[in-house]
Design a protein around this motif. Sequence first.
Motif, PDB file in Angstrom:
ATOM      1  N   GLU A 181       0.843  -1.216   0.000  1.00 43.74           N
ATOM      2  CA  GLU A 181       0.000   0.000   0.000  1.00 43.74           C
ATOM      3  C   GLU A 181       0.872   1.257   0.000  1.00 43.74           C
ATOM      4  N   PHE A 182       1.865   1.263   0.879  1.00 47.54           N
ATOM      5  CA  PHE A 182       2.691   2.460   1.083  1.00 47.54           C
ATOM      6  C   PHE A 182       3.534   2.771  -0.150  1.00 47.54           C
ATOM      7  N   TYR A 183       4.151   1.757  -0.708  1.00 49.80           N
ATOM      8  CA  TYR A 183       5.090   1.989  -1.825  1.00 49.80           C
ATOM      9  C   TYR A 183       4.456   1.759  -3.198  1.00 49.80           C
ATOM     10  N   ASP A 184       3.188   1.448  -3.217  1.00 53.86           N
ATOM     11  CA  ASP A 184       2.475   1.238  -4.468  1.00 53.86           C
ATOM     12  C   ASP A 184       3.184   0.202  -5.356  1.00 53.86           C
ATOM     13  N   GLY A 185       3.687  -0.843  -4.713  1.00 57.71           N
ATOM     14  CA  GLY A 185       4.291  -1.948  -5.459  1.00 57.71           C
ATOM     15  C   GLY A 185       5.744  -1.759  -5.852  1.00 57.71           C
ATOM     16  N   GLU A 186       6.332  -0.606  -5.512  1.00 53.75           N
ATOM     17  CA  GLU A 186       7.728  -0.376  -5.918  1.00 53.75           C
ATOM     18  C   GLU A 186       8.721  -1.167  -5.078  1.00 53.75           C
ATOM     19  N   ILE A 187       8.314  -1.513  -3.861  1.00 52.88           N
ATOM     20  CA  ILE A 187       9.165  -2.341  -2.992  1.00 52.88           C
ATOM     21  C   ILE A 187       8.450  -3.678  -2.810  1.00 52.88           C
ATOM     22  N   TYR A 188       9.190  -4.756  -2.997  1.00 52.98           N
ATOM     23  CA  TYR A 188       8.598  -6.070  -2.719  1.00 52.98           C
ATOM     24  C   TYR A 188       8.678  -6.320  -1.219  1.00 52.98           C
ATOM     25  N   PRO A 189       7.560  -6.653  -0.585  1.00 48.97           N
ATOM     26  CA  PRO A 189       7.622  -6.872   0.862  1.00 48.97           C
ATOM     27  C   PRO A 189       8.395  -8.133   1.251  1.00 48.97           C
ATOM     28  N   TRP A 190       8.222  -9.219   0.493  1.00 47.89           N
ATOM     29  CA  TRP A 190       8.690 -10.532   0.969  1.00 47.89           C
ATOM     30  C   TRP A 190       9.361 -11.289  -0.177  1.00 47.89           C
ATOM     31  N   GLY A 191      10.475 -11.919   0.107  1.00 46.38           N
ATOM     32  CA  GLY A 191      11.196 -12.658  -0.927  1.00 46.38           C
ATOM     33  C   GLY A 191      10.871 -14.146  -0.887  1.00 46.38           C
ATOM     34  N   VAL A 192      10.565 -14.715  -2.049  1.00 48.26           N
ATOM     35  CA  VAL A 192      10.295 -16.157  -2.132  1.00 48.26           C
ATOM     36  C   VAL A 192      11.102 -16.752  -3.290  1.00 48.26           C
ATOM     37  N   ASP A 193      11.838 -17.817  -2.989  1.00 45.98           N
ATOM     38  CA  ASP A 193      12.597 -18.551  -4.006  1.00 45.98           C
ATOM     39  C   ASP A 193      12.018 -19.959  -4.104  1.00 45.98           C
ATOM     40  N   MET A 194      11.316 -20.227  -5.199  1.00 49.93           N
ATOM     41  CA  MET A 194      10.786 -21.573  -5.439  1.00 49.93           C
ATOM     42  C   MET A 194      11.419 -22.154  -6.690  1.00 49.93           C
ATOM     43  N   THR A 195      12.666 -21.786  -6.931  1.00 45.23           N
ATOM     44  CA  THR A 195      13.360 -22.258  -8.129  1.00 45.23           C
ATOM     45  C   THR A 195      13.981 -23.627  -7.875  1.00 45.23           C
ATOM     46  N   THR A 196      14.487 -24.219  -8.953  1.00 45.61           N
ATOM     47  CA  THR A 196      15.195 -25.491  -8.799  1.00 45.61           C
ATOM     48  C   THR A 196      16.503 -25.290  -8.044  1.00 45.61           C
ATOM     49  N   ASP A 197      16.914 -24.045  -7.882  1.00 41.93           N
ATOM     50  CA  ASP A 197      18.142 -23.783  -7.131  1.00 41.93           C
ATOM     51  C   ASP A 197      17.976 -24.153  -5.662  1.00 41.93           C
ATOM     52  N   GLU A 198      16.901 -23.653  -5.019  1.00 39.00           N
ATOM     53  CA  GLU A 198      16.726 -23.975  -3.600  1.00 39.00           C
ATOM     54  C   GLU A 198      15.269 -23.922  -3.171  1.00 39.00           C
ATOM     55  N   GLY A 199      14.376 -24.368  -4.041  1.00 36.81           N
ATOM     56  CA  GLY A 199      12.954 -24.355  -3.716  1.00 36.81           C
ATOM     57  C   GLY A 199      12.608 -25.234  -2.526  1.00 36.81           C
ATOM     58  N   GLN A 200      13.437 -26.245  -2.267  1.00 42.80           N
ATOM     59  CA  GLN A 200      13.168 -27.114  -1.114  1.00 42.80           C
ATOM     60  C   GLN A 200      13.279 -26.336   0.199  1.00 42.80           C
ATOM     61  N   ALA A 201      14.073 -25.252   0.203  1.00 41.36           N
ATOM     62  CA  ALA A 201      14.207 -24.432   1.414  1.00 41.36           C
ATOM     63  C   ALA A 201      12.885 -23.729   1.708  1.00 41.36           C
ATOM     64  N   ALA A 202      12.199 -23.265   0.658  1.00 44.04           N
ATOM     65  CA  ALA A 202      10.906 -22.605   0.866  1.00 44.04           C
ATOM     66  C   ALA A 202       9.937 -23.584   1.521  1.00 44.04           C
ATOM     67  N   PHE A 203       9.929 -24.813   1.029  1.00 45.56           N
ATOM     68  CA  PHE A 203       9.051 -25.827   1.621  1.00 45.56           C
ATOM     69  C   PHE A 203       9.387 -25.999   3.101  1.00 45.56           C
ATOM     70  N   ALA A 204      10.669 -26.041   3.410  1.00 41.46           N
ATOM     71  CA  ALA A 204      11.109 -26.219   4.802  1.00 41.46           C
ATOM     72  C   ALA A 204      10.698 -25.025   5.666  1.00 41.46           C
ATOM     73  N   TYR A 205      10.942 -23.801   5.171  1.00 39.28           N
ATOM     74  CA  TYR A 205      10.641 -22.608   5.976  1.00 39.28           C
ATOM     75  C   TYR A 205       9.177 -22.597   6.433  1.00 39.28           C
ATOM     76  N   TYR A 206       8.270 -22.858   5.478  1.00 38.27           N
ATOM     77  CA  TYR A 206       6.851 -22.705   5.807  1.00 38.27           C
ATOM     78  C   TYR A 206       6.284 -23.936   6.511  1.00 38.27           C
ATOM     79  N   SER A 207       6.776 -25.122   6.156  1.00 43.22           N
ATOM     80  CA  SER A 207       6.233 -26.319   6.817  1.00 43.22           C
ATOM     81  C   SER A 207       6.770 -26.433   8.247  1.00 43.22           C
TER      82      SER A 207
END
Lengths: 420, 295
Positions: A181-207
């Motif tokens: 809301e504040f930055y009107d989309g110019e700043i990304y609030p949260w970073g997510v990596d679901m690539t083949t590089d390290e997508g398994q880490a995302a699964f671990a973080y949230y689970s």
Amino acid sequence: MKKTVTLLLGILMLTLACGTALAEPYPLDVIIAEYGPNTREWFLGAADGMGNGKNFVQAFEEANPDVKLNLEVVSWNDLATVVATRIQEQNAPDILNIDTFAQYHADGLLLPASDYISDELMADFFPSFIEQSTVDGVCWAVPDLASARALYYNKAILDEVGVEVPVTWAELEDVCDAIVEFYDGEIYPWGVDMTTDEGQAAFAYYSWTNNGGFVDVEGNWTLNSDANVEAVEFAVGLVNKGYTNPNPATQTRYDLQDMFAAGKLAMLIAPNQLPTIVKNSGNIIDYGLASIPHNEGASTASAGVMDRIMAFRDDAADQVARNAAIAAFCEFFYDPANYVGWVTMEDFLPAVNSAVEAMVAADPGFQAWLDVLAGSQFYPTAKGEWADVKVGVIQVEQNALSGGDVRALLDELQTKIAGA
Amino acid sequence: MNSILVRHKWEPYVWLLPSLLLMVIFVVFPIIVVFSLSLSHISNAGVVGEFIGLKNFAAAVTNPAFPTVMANTGIWVVAVVGLSTLLGFIVAMALNANFFGRKIVRAVVVFPWATALVVQASIWNYIIKYEYGNLNNILLNLGIITNPINWRISYQIEFMWECGVGIFVTIPFVAFTCLAGLQSIDAVNYEAATVDGAGFWKKLRHVTIPLLRPSLTISTVLNIIYVFNSFPIVYTITKGAPAHKTDTMVTFLYMLAYAEQEMGAATALSVIGFLILAVVAGAYMMISMRKEEAR
């Protein structure tokens, strides 16, 4: 007379030949993963790689003249391919530094660590790390270093928006919403990596922050548990609501770290190397460190990642000499006088107690990371199916990103891995 | 006399021998090895085990991503070869005309082809980047847009970009192959057509295209092979993500082999790819040559 001279000459030549054979150093074939720009320099650098006028190979061979190191530093991008090719050619290295060991253990290619790690050195490793490399009571690899993940946030962005660091998932969504809301989309609030590089880490973080995970306490696969379904749906929901970087299936953790260092990303889960990345970017980012947000009713968790050193079986004529050469390598590598330099060189965390004191003395900030590491959960890499699980959860995430049903996808993966 | 005949009979083979040896060592032998591997069990660590018949082929074709990958491969080859042939032909016609600075334009046109594919793909990756991409920067600076556009908003769009880059880098090859063909057409043919009252389109249809057919055949067959086997563009831009939805057969088998450690399925897939390519390229060659003979 002639016979005597011939005999003496024969004995002399035999003695010389034996002497030469005895003096020949044992050739040890070593493959080391390239962690960053300093790895090659430390092991093979032209001069002063270790900061004491020598590189590792020179220092080792000087201390162990009976061993000749054929050491190769291989990029992470090529490492698995190089090793697989060497195995196919029946030319596996004597020592390998890589992340997982289960696939090599499954084919009976590894030596038990007790064949080359002394009891004293074994006792020096963090016990929880050794547990991750133990199958049926036998340790097949030893950790060389580790890293731990925590939440980094840009203080200036959060202050400007007027929000606190999120502790729970609900708070995380509120904070993300406020930033968008504040930055009107110019700043990304949260970073997510679901690539083949390290997508398994995302699964671990949230689970892991939803009382879920890859396995239960007995070590059975629980990929399609309700907690995991909810975790993946939450993570994909963050993307769909526009709270994250726009392309999580192709934007790797390195892209996210660059965005954070450029002040374009407000929060991300990252390893302890992030401060160095920010520093090297030349940008001044006022950041803070916090625990990874968790769901209501669950608790926070940190993800620990460790790599390993392992030794392959070989049909060498003299197994004792070979094991002694591998043991000499390990003793020299883990000697605090050498090991501390190795771990700090690329900003990693140690795997042995003997290094901790020296590292905390050099940088008191290290203690906080050691505490994070102590409370970290690890991927179940000792299980033979891990390689398939790692790929599988990334496929689930990426399919979910393009509209797939998380429950159905995880059910399918669970059936494929565990058969039920 | 006899010895001269014998020498002449064997001489071509003697000269061909080095090339044949190289082909056997670097082409035929690896193909045999891959065929053999495709019928063997290969563990995650890379250990080659026992003969397992067609199980690797079954694993490859029953992979949930296989239908998508095959469809992508078809679209990729048809779009890139088809459009680059059309556009390359137009560029060749333009370059064949006499205009000031023609040599410079020819040199510029060859750049995309002369640059490594991975470099081209990386450059395009930066051009269409949302955050700091050149395309968004230029459009923002020109005032055409007020907010950056996400040029990669869906995987379908990403795949279109990949096809676009493929077409862009393939045009020069077609253009120069066609240009060589155009320059070998005798001007007498056009003069005769002019005398017969043919306009531009009639000359194009009845003189240029028929006489250019050998060049077009060569460029199309080579392009089918190059494009089908092209790896860097897709791998650099999306790595097949999400979940193989932008993979072509070559990137898919690479990901299977090296990211997913499914080496057996990957070798089976490479055999399938080889056979498809052999049939398609062979059929196209035969049809084109038959047409030529009929002419």
